[in-house]
Design an enzyme around this catalytic site. Structure first.
Site, PDB file in Angstrom:
ATOM      1  N   CYS A 195     -25.700  -2.004 -22.880  1.00 56.11           N
ATOM      2  CA  CYS A 195     -25.054  -1.562 -24.125  1.00 56.11           C
ATOM      3  C   CYS A 195     -23.523  -1.589 -24.119  1.00 56.11           C
ATOM      4  CB  CYS A 195     -25.512  -0.150 -24.468  1.00 56.11           C
ATOM      5  SG  CYS A 195     -27.248  -0.102 -24.917  1.00 56.11           S
ATOM      6  N   GLU A 252     -29.976   4.529 -32.160  1.00 56.39           N
ATOM      7  CA  GLU A 252     -30.577   5.311 -31.071  1.00 56.39           C
ATOM      8  C   GLU A 252     -29.498   5.663 -30.043  1.00 56.39           C
ATOM      9  OE1 GLU A 252     -33.594   6.736 -30.823  1.00 56.39           O
ATOM     10  OE2 GLU A 252     -32.395   7.627 -29.243  1.00 56.39           O
ATOM     11  N   LYS A 272     -22.467   4.292 -34.177  1.00 53.56           N
ATOM     12  CA  LYS A 272     -23.131   3.910 -32.923  1.00 53.56           C
ATOM     13  C   LYS A 272     -22.160   3.126 -32.033  1.00 53.56           C
ATOM     14  CE  LYS A 272     -25.961   3.112 -29.763  1.00 53.56           C
ATOM     15  NZ  LYS A 272     -26.364   4.120 -28.816  1.00 53.56           N
TER      16      LYS A 272
HETATM   17  P1  NAD Z   1     -35.007  -5.096 -25.039  1.00 58.79           P
HETATM   18  O1  NAD Z   1     -34.526  -6.461 -24.744  1.00 58.79           O
HETATM   19  O2  NAD Z   1     -35.499  -4.227 -23.927  1.00 58.79           O
HETATM   20  O3  NAD Z   1     -36.198  -5.166 -26.108  1.00 58.79           O
HETATM   21  C1  NAD Z   1     -36.145  -5.935 -27.262  1.00 58.79           C
HETATM   22  C2  NAD Z   1     -37.537  -6.546 -27.497  1.00 58.79           C
HETATM   23  O4  NAD Z   1     -37.559  -7.160 -28.785  1.00 58.79           O
HETATM   24  C3  NAD Z   1     -37.928  -7.624 -26.499  1.00 58.79           C
HETATM   25  O5  NAD Z   1     -39.124  -7.262 -25.835  1.00 58.79           O
HETATM   26  C4  NAD Z   1     -38.116  -8.890 -27.364  1.00 58.79           C
HETATM   27  O6  NAD Z   1     -39.176  -9.720 -26.929  1.00 58.79           O
HETATM   28  C5  NAD Z   1     -38.433  -8.280 -28.719  1.00 58.79           C
HETATM   29  N1  NAD Z   1     -38.175  -9.188 -29.836  1.00 58.79           N
HETATM   30  C6  NAD Z   1     -37.063  -9.919 -30.088  1.00 58.79           C
HETATM   31  N2  NAD Z   1     -37.203 -10.584 -31.240  1.00 58.79           N
HETATM   32  C7  NAD Z   1     -38.419 -10.284 -31.735  1.00 58.79           C
HETATM   33  C8  NAD Z   1     -39.120 -10.660 -32.917  1.00 58.79           C
HETATM   34  N3  NAD Z   1     -38.567 -11.471 -33.816  1.00 58.79           N
HETATM   35  N4  NAD Z   1     -40.356 -10.167 -33.107  1.00 58.79           N
HETATM   36  C9  NAD Z   1     -40.914  -9.319 -32.201  1.00 58.79           C
HETATM   37  N5  NAD Z   1     -40.293  -8.922 -31.077  1.00 58.79           N
HETATM   38  C10 NAD Z   1     -39.047  -9.396 -30.846  1.00 58.79           C
HETATM   39  O7  NAD Z   1     -33.831  -4.364 -25.818  1.00 58.79           O
HETATM   40  P2  NAD Z   1     -33.529  -2.789 -25.857  1.00 58.79           P
HETATM   41  O8  NAD Z   1     -32.782  -2.378 -24.644  1.00 58.79           O
HETATM   42  O9  NAD Z   1     -34.767  -2.075 -26.245  1.00 58.79           O
HETATM   43  O10 NAD Z   1     -32.490  -2.734 -27.061  1.00 58.79           O
HETATM   44  C11 NAD Z   1     -32.896  -2.929 -28.397  1.00 58.79           C
HETATM   45  C12 NAD Z   1     -31.755  -2.553 -29.320  1.00 58.79           C
HETATM   46  O11 NAD Z   1     -31.456  -1.154 -29.165  1.00 58.79           O
HETATM   47  C13 NAD Z   1     -30.442  -3.276 -29.045  1.00 58.79           C
HETATM   48  O12 NAD Z   1     -29.789  -3.501 -30.268  1.00 58.79           O
HETATM   49  C14 NAD Z   1     -29.660  -2.290 -28.211  1.00 58.79           C
HETATM   50  O13 NAD Z   1     -28.270  -2.462 -28.345  1.00 58.79           O
HETATM   51  C15 NAD Z   1     -30.080  -0.975 -28.815  1.00 58.79           C
HETATM   52  N6  NAD Z   1     -29.979   0.185 -27.920  1.00 58.79           N
HETATM   53  C16 NAD Z   1     -30.351   0.079 -26.617  1.00 58.79           C
HETATM   54  C17 NAD Z   1     -30.303   1.198 -25.784  1.00 58.79           C
HETATM   55  C18 NAD Z   1     -30.713   1.125 -24.345  1.00 58.79           C
HETATM   56  O14 NAD Z   1     -30.500   2.087 -23.631  1.00 58.79           O
HETATM   57  N7  NAD Z   1     -31.296   0.033 -23.883  1.00 58.79           N
HETATM   58  C19 NAD Z   1     -29.894   2.424 -26.311  1.00 58.79           C
HETATM   59  C20 NAD Z   1     -29.533   2.498 -27.646  1.00 58.79           C
HETATM   60  C21 NAD Z   1     -29.596   1.368 -28.451  1.00 58.79           C
HETATM   61  C1  UDX Z   2     -25.447   4.322 -23.038  1.00 62.33           C
HETATM   62  C2  UDX Z   2     -25.112   5.559 -23.870  1.00 62.33           C
HETATM   63  O1  UDX Z   2     -24.863   6.669 -23.000  1.00 62.33           O
HETATM   64  C3  UDX Z   2     -26.255   5.882 -24.809  1.00 62.33           C
HETATM   65  O2  UDX Z   2     -25.916   6.981 -25.650  1.00 62.33           O
HETATM   66  C4  UDX Z   2     -26.545   4.651 -25.657  1.00 62.33           C
HETATM   67  O3  UDX Z   2     -27.630   4.915 -26.522  1.00 62.33           O
HETATM   68  C5  UDX Z   2     -26.841   3.457 -24.783  1.00 62.33           C
HETATM   69  O4  UDX Z   2     -25.753   3.231 -23.877  1.00 62.33           O
HETATM   70  P1  UDX Z   2     -26.958   3.860 -20.914  1.00 62.33           P
HETATM   71  O5  UDX Z   2     -26.163   2.614 -20.824  1.00 62.33           O
HETATM   72  O6  UDX Z   2     -28.431   3.774 -20.894  1.00 62.33           O
HETATM   73  O7  UDX Z   2     -26.575   4.655 -22.240  1.00 62.33           O
HETATM   74  O8  UDX Z   2     -26.545   4.849 -19.709  1.00 62.33           O
HETATM   75  P2  UDX Z   2     -25.228   5.725 -19.446  1.00 62.33           P
HETATM   76  O9  UDX Z   2     -25.662   7.012 -18.879  1.00 62.33           O
HETATM   77  O10 UDX Z   2     -24.347   5.791 -20.606  1.00 62.33           O
HETATM   78  O11 UDX Z   2     -24.503   4.928 -18.280  1.00 62.33           O
HETATM   79  C6  UDX Z   2     -23.904   3.662 -18.502  1.00 62.33           C
HETATM   80  C7  UDX Z   2     -23.175   3.216 -17.259  1.00 62.33           C
HETATM   81  O12 UDX Z   2     -22.042   4.039 -17.025  1.00 62.33           O
HETATM   82  C8  UDX Z   2     -24.024   3.303 -15.989  1.00 62.33           C
HETATM   83  O13 UDX Z   2     -23.762   2.202 -15.173  1.00 62.33           O
HETATM   84  C9  UDX Z   2     -23.541   4.581 -15.350  1.00 62.33           C
HETATM   85  O14 UDX Z   2     -23.739   4.614 -13.961  1.00 62.33           O
HETATM   86  C10 UDX Z   2     -22.062   4.546 -15.706  1.00 62.33           C
HETATM   87  N1  UDX Z   2     -21.410   5.867 -15.693  1.00 62.33           N
HETATM   88  C11 UDX Z   2     -21.840   6.833 -16.546  1.00 62.33           C
HETATM   89  C12 UDX Z   2     -20.344   6.105 -14.827  1.00 62.33           C
HETATM   90  O15 UDX Z   2     -19.937   5.230 -14.065  1.00 62.33           O
HETATM   91  N2  UDX Z   2     -19.741   7.339 -14.852  1.00 62.33           N
HETATM   92  C13 UDX Z   2     -20.129   8.335 -15.697  1.00 62.33           C
HETATM   93  O16 UDX Z   2     -19.526   9.416 -15.657  1.00 62.33           O
HETATM   94  C14 UDX Z   2     -21.222   8.068 -16.571  1.00 62.33           C
END
Ligand code: NAD
Ligand code: UDX
Length: 463
Positions: free
Chosen positions: A277, A161, A221
């Site tokens: 992340c 994602e 990713k």
């Molecule tokens: P999060 O912590 O917000 O959510 C994860 C959820 O999974 C939690 O609610 C937890 O309780 C649940 N969980 C864990 N183990 C479980 C199990 N065995 N059964 C059922 N539920 C379970 O995490 P997130 O930010 O959504 O990130 C999820 C993944 O996506 C990570 O690998 C992260 O690196 C990736 N990712 C995150 C972002 C972002 O912006 N947060 C973007 C891209 C990818």
């Molecule tokens: C990031 C990636 O952008 C996204 O593609 C991936 O799926 C998850 O990780 P996110 O961490 O949610 O997303 O936000 P992002 O907009 O990337 O910002 C990350 C951090 O960098 C924030 O603290 C933001 O304020 C900072 N940032 C971003 C800067 O300081 N300067 C910039 O120019 C851009």
């Protein structure tokens, strides 16, 4: 054609991603499951302000699709059994123990999901890695799924994602690309890729749906996040040079951004990047490189993190230095706690490090963020400091509203770039503060000459 999806993990990715899939695929039943009952209750809350994830546009989609074809539940086994396609969207934090501590991704939650799917599934499933995973994790998942006693076929895809928090709904509705990694040499693999593509094709044009082998997808990713974070560390490194030379980082960013090879995005100098992340994924990349004996590669990416830590501590130090080398007993207003605007997420937020530094320097912190709850702010500090809870409570005050926060303050520190901070009446605010009044703009969101004209001592980043 897929009719039933289950997503394990109702977090910042699982919730918004499945909401958009449900919106665009009314013929598919989408069930998002989690072991965290409180989180599921919040997803099911009648009051949409109580949703566990704040994202512009999300509440409207939840209101429209929830209990129509989008369901949130803790019945994990039941949802696995009923689904034809299962997304694994659980957290993959940095390991805090044992081998790879502080570097490697902790895959225990992913492994638990795979084991649960293997034991529960009684019909064939397509299992989709949505979580960000180290390259070659699919082979681990495959070998666990193979242990299933139920004569079930599993096909594994990687579909990382790329949404960014704060713009998740827009990113999901208009993605730059959708990446699907799979076993495109086998008929079963091809079918699985086609089934997932069909879901996205309901709103994403075919040219944006990219297919690769599964390892390229997993590694892409980590690579994307490393490149993005690297840009921020690069511009932040230049911001330090700007401060030493009277060059202005915003002007430098504008000038280089006009080069079409460089581009103008992700060049905003800041107090340092946060979020769940970037740091986690780069540490994971460094660990992978080390594992393969690629120490120069590991050192190269490690510098992105080191520069980010330097930027955060440089900014915190500057606050103390500018305020005559002491903030002891001084009231400092921290504007923002989230790691960026338009999210309630504070994971790895630079605010946490800045606040800890100032607390160590005996400042009195008064904190306001429009979306992060007081409880979350307190928990973030409690987890990251050695100061006992009772003492911590005497050093910070958290506000639900900024009305009275500026009274008798010595300084304002902007840590998150919330739009509302740009429109505050700084003339009135200055009158309420102790003089000389300081503003430390960790996001360069204010106009330095206007703020200076009001009479503030203004300190931005890289200027
Ligand atoms: P999060 O912590 O917000 O959510 C994860 C959820 O999974 C939690 O609610 C937890 O309780 C649940 N969980 C864990 N183990 C479980 C199990 N065995 N059964 C059922 N539920 C379970 O995490 P997130 O930010 O959504 O990130 C999820 C993944 O996506 C990570 O690998 C992260 O690196 C990736 N990712 C995150 C972002 C972002 O912006 N947060 C973007 C891209 C990818
Ligand atoms: C990031 C990636 O952008 C996204 O593609 C991936 O799926 C998850 O990780 P996110 O961490 O949610 O997303 O936000 P992002 O907009 O990337 O910002 C990350 C951090 O960098 C924030 O603290 C933001 O304020 C900072 N940032 C971003 C800067 O300081 N300067 C910039 O120019 C851009």
């Amino acid at each position: 054609m897929i009719k039933s999806i289950c997503c394990i993990g109702a977090g910042y990715v699982g919730g918004p991603t499945m909401a958009v899939i449900a919106l665009k695929n009314p013929h598919i039943k989408v069930t998002v499951v989690d072991v965290n009952q409180e989180r599921i209750n919040a997803w099911n809350a009648q009051n949409l302000d109580k949703l566990p994830v704040y994202e512009p546009g999300l509440a409207e989609i939840i209101a429209q699709m929830r209990n129509v074809n989008l369901f949130f539940s803790t019945q994990v086994n039941e949802a696995i059994q009923q689904a034809e396609m299962i997304f694994i969207s659980v957290n993959t934090p940095t390991k805090t123990y044992g081998l790879g501590k502080g570097m490697a991704a902790d895959l225990k939650y992913v492994e638990l999901c795979a084991r649960q799917i293997a034991s529960v599934a009684t019909t064939n499933k397509i299992v989709v890695e949505k979580s960000t995973l180290p390259v070659r994790t699919a082979s681990t998942i495959k070998s666990i799924l193979k242990q299933s006693q139920n004569n079930v076929q599993f096909e594994i895809l990687s579909n990382p994602e790329f949404l960014a928090e704060g713009t998740a709904i827009n990113d999901l509705l208009n993605p730059d690309r959708v990446l699907i990694g799979g076993d495109y040499h086998t008929p079963e693999g091809k079918n699985a890729i086609a089934a997932l593509s069909e879901i996205y094709k309901n709103w994403v044009t075919t040219d944006k749906i990219i297919t690769t082998n599964i390892w390229s997808s997993e590694l892409s990713k980590l690579t994307a996040n490393a490149f993005l974070a690297q840009r921020i560390s690069s511009i932040n490194a230049m911001s330090a040079i700007c401060e030493a030379t009277e060059a202005n980082i915003d002007e430098v960013a504008f000038a280089i951004g006009k080069d079409s090879r460089i581009g103008d995005k992700f060049l905003k100098a800041s107090v340092g990047f946060g979020g769940s992340c970037f740091q986690k994924d780069i540490l994971n990349l460094v660990y992978i490189a080390q594992t393969f004996g690629l120490n120069e590669v590991a050192d190269y990416w490690q510098q992105v993190i080191s520069m980010n830590n330097y930027q955060k501590s440089r900014f915190a130090r500057k606050i103390v230095q500018e305020m005559f080398n002491t903030v002891s007993g001084k009231k400092i207003v921290l504007l923002g706690w989230a790691f960026k605007k338009d999210t309630n997420d504070s994971r790895e937020s630079a605010a946490i490090d800045i606040a800890n530094y100032l607390i160590e320097e005996q400042a009195e912190l008064h904190i306001y963020d429009p979306k992060v709850t007081a409880q979350q702010i307190f928990t973030d500090l409690e987890k990251s400091t050695t100061i006992p809870q009772e003492e911590l409570a005497t050093k910070i005050k958290i506000y639900n509203h900024p009305d009275t926060i500026f009274q008798q303050a010595h300084a304002i520190v902007i840590v998150t770039e919330w739009d509302q901070f740009k429109t505050f009446n700084y003339t009135n605010i200055k009158k309420q503060m102790q003089q000389p009044a300081f503003i430390f703009d960790g996001r360069n969101i204010l106009n330095p000459s206007e703020i200076t004209q009001i009479g503030f001592h203004y300190i931005g980043i890289g200027k």
